[in-house]
Write a protein that holds these residues in place. Structure first.
Motif, PDB file in Angstrom:
ATOM      1  N   VAL A 204       0.849  -1.194   0.000  1.00 60.38           N
ATOM      2  CA  VAL A 204       0.000   0.000   0.000  1.00 60.38           C
ATOM      3  C   VAL A 204       0.881   1.239   0.000  1.00 60.38           C
ATOM      4  O   VAL A 204       1.885   1.290   0.707  1.00 60.38           O
ATOM      5  N   SER A 205       0.495   2.250  -0.772  1.00 57.95           N
ATOM      6  CA  SER A 205       1.179   3.536  -0.747  1.00 57.95           C
ATOM      7  C   SER A 205       0.367   4.495   0.104  1.00 57.95           C
ATOM      8  O   SER A 205      -0.779   4.801  -0.218  1.00 57.95           O
ATOM      9  N   LEU A 206       0.948   4.955   1.205  1.00 53.19           N
ATOM     10  CA  LEU A 206       0.267   5.848   2.149  1.00 53.19           C
ATOM     11  C   LEU A 206       0.497   7.301   1.739  1.00 53.19           C
ATOM     12  O   LEU A 206       1.157   8.060   2.427  1.00 53.19           O
ATOM     13  N   ARG A 207      -0.085   7.713   0.627  1.00 53.28           N
ATOM     14  CA  ARG A 207       0.110   9.068   0.121  1.00 53.28           C
ATOM     15  C   ARG A 207      -0.571  10.121   0.988  1.00 53.28           C
ATOM     16  O   ARG A 207      -0.270  11.298   0.905  1.00 53.28           O
ATOM     17  N   SER A 208      -1.535   9.694   1.795  1.00 54.51           N
ATOM     18  CA  SER A 208      -2.214  10.620   2.694  1.00 54.51           C
ATOM     19  C   SER A 208      -2.533   9.913   4.002  1.00 54.51           C
ATOM     20  O   SER A 208      -2.999   8.778   4.002  1.00 54.51           O
ATOM     21  N   ARG A 209      -2.264  10.619   5.106  1.00 51.97           N
ATOM     22  CA  ARG A 209      -2.691  10.158   6.423  1.00 51.97           C
ATOM     23  C   ARG A 209      -3.677  11.151   7.012  1.00 51.97           C
ATOM     24  O   ARG A 209      -3.852  11.234   8.211  1.00 51.97           O
ATOM     25  N   ASN A 210      -4.340  11.902   6.146  1.00 49.76           N
ATOM     26  CA  ASN A 210      -5.385  12.813   6.591  1.00 49.76           C
ATOM     27  C   ASN A 210      -6.424  11.993   7.342  1.00 49.76           C
ATOM     28  O   ASN A 210      -6.798  10.906   6.912  1.00 49.76           O
ATOM     29  N   SER A 211      -6.898  12.499   8.468  1.00 52.71           N
ATOM     30  CA  SER A 211      -7.821  11.747   9.327  1.00 52.71           C
ATOM     31  C   SER A 211      -9.148  11.419   8.666  1.00 52.71           C
ATOM     32  O   SER A 211      -9.867  10.541   9.130  1.00 52.71           O
ATOM     33  N   LEU A 212      -9.463  12.110   7.585  1.00 52.71           N
ATOM     34  CA  LEU A 212     -10.727  11.884   6.892  1.00 52.71           C
ATOM     35  C   LEU A 212     -10.578  10.904   5.732  1.00 52.71           C
ATOM     36  O   LEU A 212     -11.506  10.716   4.955  1.00 52.71           O
ATOM     37  N   THR A 213      -9.402  10.267   5.633  1.00 47.95           N
ATOM     38  CA  THR A 213      -9.147   9.314   4.555  1.00 47.95           C
ATOM     39  C   THR A 213      -8.889   7.916   5.118  1.00 47.95           C
ATOM     40  O   THR A 213      -8.611   7.748   6.310  1.00 47.95           O
TER      41      THR A 213
ATOM     42  N   ASP B 171      -1.858  11.258  12.162  1.00 53.32           N
ATOM     43  CA  ASP B 171      -2.467  11.889  10.990  1.00 53.32           C
ATOM     44  C   ASP B 171      -1.565  12.981  10.433  1.00 53.32           C
ATOM     45  O   ASP B 171      -0.575  13.370  11.045  1.00 53.32           O
ATOM     46  N   SER B 172      -1.925  13.456   9.235  1.00 52.45           N
ATOM     47  CA  SER B 172      -1.179  14.526   8.588  1.00 52.45           C
ATOM     48  C   SER B 172      -2.137  15.368   7.764  1.00 52.45           C
ATOM     49  O   SER B 172      -3.296  15.000   7.558  1.00 52.45           O
ATOM     50  N   THR B 173      -1.638  16.491   7.280  1.00 58.44           N
ATOM     51  CA  THR B 173      -2.423  17.357   6.412  1.00 58.44           C
ATOM     52  C   THR B 173      -1.493  18.069   5.445  1.00 58.44           C
ATOM     53  O   THR B 173      -0.296  18.216   5.713  1.00 58.44           O
ATOM     54  N   ALA B 174      -2.072  18.501   4.343  1.00 58.02           N
ATOM     55  CA  ALA B 174      -1.351  19.355   3.412  1.00 58.02           C
ATOM     56  C   ALA B 174      -1.919  20.770   3.494  1.00 58.02           C
ATOM     57  O   ALA B 174      -1.631  21.608   2.665  1.00 58.02           O
TER      58      ALA B 174
ATOM     59  N   ALA C 250     -10.915  15.471   2.778  1.00 58.75           N
ATOM     60  CA  ALA C 250     -10.148  14.224   2.664  1.00 58.75           C
ATOM     61  C   ALA C 250      -9.082  14.412   1.591  1.00 58.75           C
ATOM     62  O   ALA C 250      -9.312  14.183   0.416  1.00 58.75           O
ATOM     63  N   GLU C 251      -7.921  14.869   2.018  1.00 56.24           N
ATOM     64  CA  GLU C 251      -6.839  15.175   1.081  1.00 56.24           C
ATOM     65  C   GLU C 251      -6.221  13.902   0.492  1.00 56.24           C
ATOM     66  O   GLU C 251      -5.840  13.000   1.229  1.00 56.24           O
ATOM     67  N   LYS C 252      -6.094  13.856  -0.816  1.00 55.99           N
ATOM     68  CA  LYS C 252      -5.488  12.698  -1.486  1.00 55.99           C
ATOM     69  C   LYS C 252      -3.980  12.657  -1.275  1.00 55.99           C
ATOM     70  O   LYS C 252      -3.382  11.590  -1.307  1.00 55.99           O
TER      71      LYS C 252
END
Length: 178
Positions: free
Chosen positions: A45-54, A111-114, A120-122
């Motif tokens: 799996v590629s974890l391109r986003s750890r945004n909490s809404l994803t 979690d993370s954010t951009a 839900a950030e991709k």
């Protein structure tokens, strides 16, 4: 500063520090930030986003959970609810032997954010916020698991932090009720 009265380093701590492997740290950080694929439940799996809404934050939680299970450290998902939606912090526990009811909590946010915390950030890889903190507490847990601890240590990976400290507030609120 009186250099003569500084105690010698604890040899147990020195031994644990000598085990820190920069390659291991880099590998985990590259996987958590989506730069390299992570294996989760036998799937790459590629974890391109750890945004909490994803779904990425849940995949990252599974990745970190497996790390603790592989070390023989008890781990559990700690649920909380925000606006009718279920979220989970991850808690790993190393029990103390002398007085297990005394607890030290070490944490980082998973979690993370951009920058768009309401969506839900991709793409929200978060290597430095807070993949580095996550990997650091994983390394600390690996070291502490080798020691006979007097007190219990809980390592907590919070989610929802980028949305307004959701996970840590819910976690501390639950502790206050215990």
């Amino acid at each position: 500063l009186d250099m003569e009265n500084i105690p010698a380093p604890d040899p147990r701590v020195e031994a644990l520090l000598s085990q820190v492997d920069a390659g291991w740290v880099r590998d985990r950080l590259m996987k958590l930030s989506g730069e390299e694929p992570a294996t989760i439940g036998g799937t790459s799996v590629s974890l391109r986003s750890r945004n909490s809404l994803t779904e990425g934050v849940n995949q990252a939680r599974q990745f970190v959970k497996q790390f603790y299970l592989d070390l023989g450290i008890a781990v559990r998902d700690v649920p909380y609810k925000i606006r009718g939606r279920n979220f989970f912090n991850l808690e790993a526990t190393i029990p103390g032997r002398k007085d297990p009811n005394k607890v030290l909590i070490i944490g980082a946010h998973l979690d993370s954010t951009a920058g768009w915390t309401r969506y839900a950030e991709k793409e929200a890889p978060g290597a430095d916020d807070d993949g580095s903190g996550t990997v650091t507490v994983m390394q600390i847990a690996a070291a502490l698991a080798q020691l006979p601890l007097d007190y219990t240590v809980r390592i907590v990976h919070f989610t929802g932090e980028e949305q307004g400290l959701w996970g840590s507030y819910r976690y501390s609120d639950a502790l206050a009720k215990e």
